[in-house]
Scaffold this motif. Structure first.
Motif, PDB file in Angstrom:
ATOM      1  N   GLN A  82       0.815  -1.213   0.000  1.00 30.45           N
ATOM      2  CA  GLN A  82       0.000   0.000   0.000  1.00 30.45           C
ATOM      3  C   GLN A  82       0.850   1.265   0.000  1.00 30.45           C
ATOM      4  O   GLN A  82       0.443   2.290  -0.565  1.00 30.45           O
ATOM      5  N   ASN A  85       1.524   1.640  -3.551  1.00 25.63           N
ATOM      6  CA  ASN A  85       0.255   1.852  -4.245  1.00 25.63           C
ATOM      7  C   ASN A  85      -0.247   3.286  -4.080  1.00 25.63           C
ATOM      8  O   ASN A  85      -0.862   3.862  -4.991  1.00 25.63           O
ATOM      9  N   ILE A  93       3.209  -0.325 -11.141  1.00 25.43           N
ATOM     10  CA  ILE A  93       3.683  -1.309 -10.167  1.00 25.43           C
ATOM     11  C   ILE A  93       3.803  -2.668 -10.848  1.00 25.43           C
ATOM     12  O   ILE A  93       2.856  -3.146 -11.470  1.00 25.43           O
ATOM     13  N   ILE A 112      -4.722  -3.073  -5.755  1.00 26.23           N
ATOM     14  CA  ILE A 112      -3.829  -2.318  -6.632  1.00 26.23           C
ATOM     15  C   ILE A 112      -4.631  -1.289  -7.441  1.00 26.23           C
ATOM     16  O   ILE A 112      -5.734  -1.575  -7.918  1.00 26.23           O
ATOM     17  N   HIS A 113      -4.103  -0.090  -7.556  1.00 35.36           N
ATOM     18  CA  HIS A 113      -4.764   0.969  -8.335  1.00 35.36           C
ATOM     19  C   HIS A 113      -4.785   0.537  -9.806  1.00 35.36           C
ATOM     20  O   HIS A 113      -3.740   0.232 -10.381  1.00 35.36           O
ATOM     21  N   LYS A 116      -2.206   1.957 -12.059  1.00 39.28           N
ATOM     22  CA  LYS A 116      -0.816   1.572 -11.796  1.00 39.28           C
ATOM     23  C   LYS A 116      -0.560   0.099 -12.100  1.00 39.28           C
ATOM     24  O   LYS A 116       0.566  -0.376 -12.023  1.00 39.28           O
ATOM     25  N   ASP A 117      -1.620  -0.587 -12.459  1.00 41.53           N
ATOM     26  CA  ASP A 117      -1.586  -2.039 -12.654  1.00 41.53           C
ATOM     27  C   ASP A 117      -1.055  -2.368 -14.057  1.00 41.53           C
ATOM     28  O   ASP A 117      -1.789  -2.823 -14.927  1.00 41.53           O
TER      29      ASP A 117
END
Length: 287
Positions: A82, A85, A93, A112-113, A116-117
């Motif tokens: 987190q 994240n 990420i 996960i956002h 950002k994934d």
């Protein structure tokens, strides 16, 4: 011998675009950044990490590595995840999987956002892949396969494509990307009956089962296109794919090597995703 499809050529073609987009973001005060989260130090993870860091550096993308102990607890792991994240300076990420058996990967997929994934863990992005929505992130390896086929001018429209492998990391999402381009898809796996016969019917044969050299010379028709997604280590400690390259190189029209094939494009796709994530997170047009 057929044309050997080299990943380095595709990555070279992508390089200028990646650099230009990274510079455009920097001119807006945005420094694109990838965070790699690694639990433990498996050799395969370390190898991919080196390649990813090098690709990010060449593209002008920052890359930081968060290395966590292999005996980390679930609570500690979620807390560390987190932190990344929620870090506004991180735009992508990459979590190395599979995680140690005592860690629950499903919880991470759900927190996960989605922006950002960059390697498609989130159910949000996976749903977009299966619905044909390009605004999400497909897994990097399947997208790299598509990029290679496009680079070498191989049309997918109306072609019979057999994908050997049904994982949610490669086989299934790749099949959706192929279907969107109007290919006719057959998904096989190690338990498929008459696998050899099914493979021989394919115009394009994609091996992604994770079994060393399982696709042999008698499993493809003349002038087929053969894409090897597998990364394995044989009994002699050498890297090899799911395809027996030596027995198929002469009969294939196009074939990818391992190493030097799809894997070389995957990190370029990863870089492109980080740049797109930076745009999404900063409210810049998707276009």
């Amino acid at each position: 011998m057929g044309t050997v499809m080299k990943g380095a050529e595709v990555a070279k073609e992508m390089k200028e675009t990646l650099i230009r987009e990274a510079n455009e973001l920097k001119e807006k005060g945005i420094d694109p950044c990838l965070a790699i989260i690694r639990v433990g130090a498996r050799s395969a993870d370390l190898s991919y990490e080196r390649g990813a860091k090098k690709r990010m550096e060449l593209a002008g993308i920052a890359c930081k590595v968060v290395e966590l102990s292999e005996d980390i607890t679930q609570e500690e792991f979620e807390e560390e995840f987190q932190k990344v994240n929620q870090d506004p300076e991180v735009h992508g990420i990459l979590l190395f999987r599979p995680l140690p058996k005592h860690l629950n990967e499903e919880k991470i997929k759900n927190i996960i956002h989605p922006f950002k994934d960059v390697d498609c863990m989130s159910p949000v992005n996976l749903a977009k892949v299966f619905s044909g929505d390009d605004s999400g992130f497909a897994p990097c390896t399947p997208e790299a396969v598509i990029k290679m086929l496009e680079h070498y001018g191989i049309s997918l429209c109306g072609k019979k494509v057999t994908v050997v492998g049904r994982s949610m990391v490669v086989g299934r999402p790749l099949s959706m990307l192929l279907l969107k381009r109007h290919a006719t898809i057959t998904i096989c796996h190690t338990r498929t009956k008459d696998l050899e016969k099914v493979c021989r019917e394919a115009d394009i044969l994609i091996a992604a089962a994770g079994k060393p050299r399982m696709i042999t010379g008698d499993m493809a028709k003349e002038n087929a296109v053969i894409v090897d997604v597998g990364i394995n280590v044989d009994e002699e400690g050498r890297m090899c794919g799911d395809v027996d390259f030596e027995s198929l190189a002469e009969k294939a029209a196009f074939i990818t090597p391992v190493p030097g094939g799809v894997g070389g494009v995957t990190t370029s796709i990863l870089a492109a995703h980080v740049l797109r994530g930076a745009k999404y997170l900063n409210g810049i047009s998707k276009e």
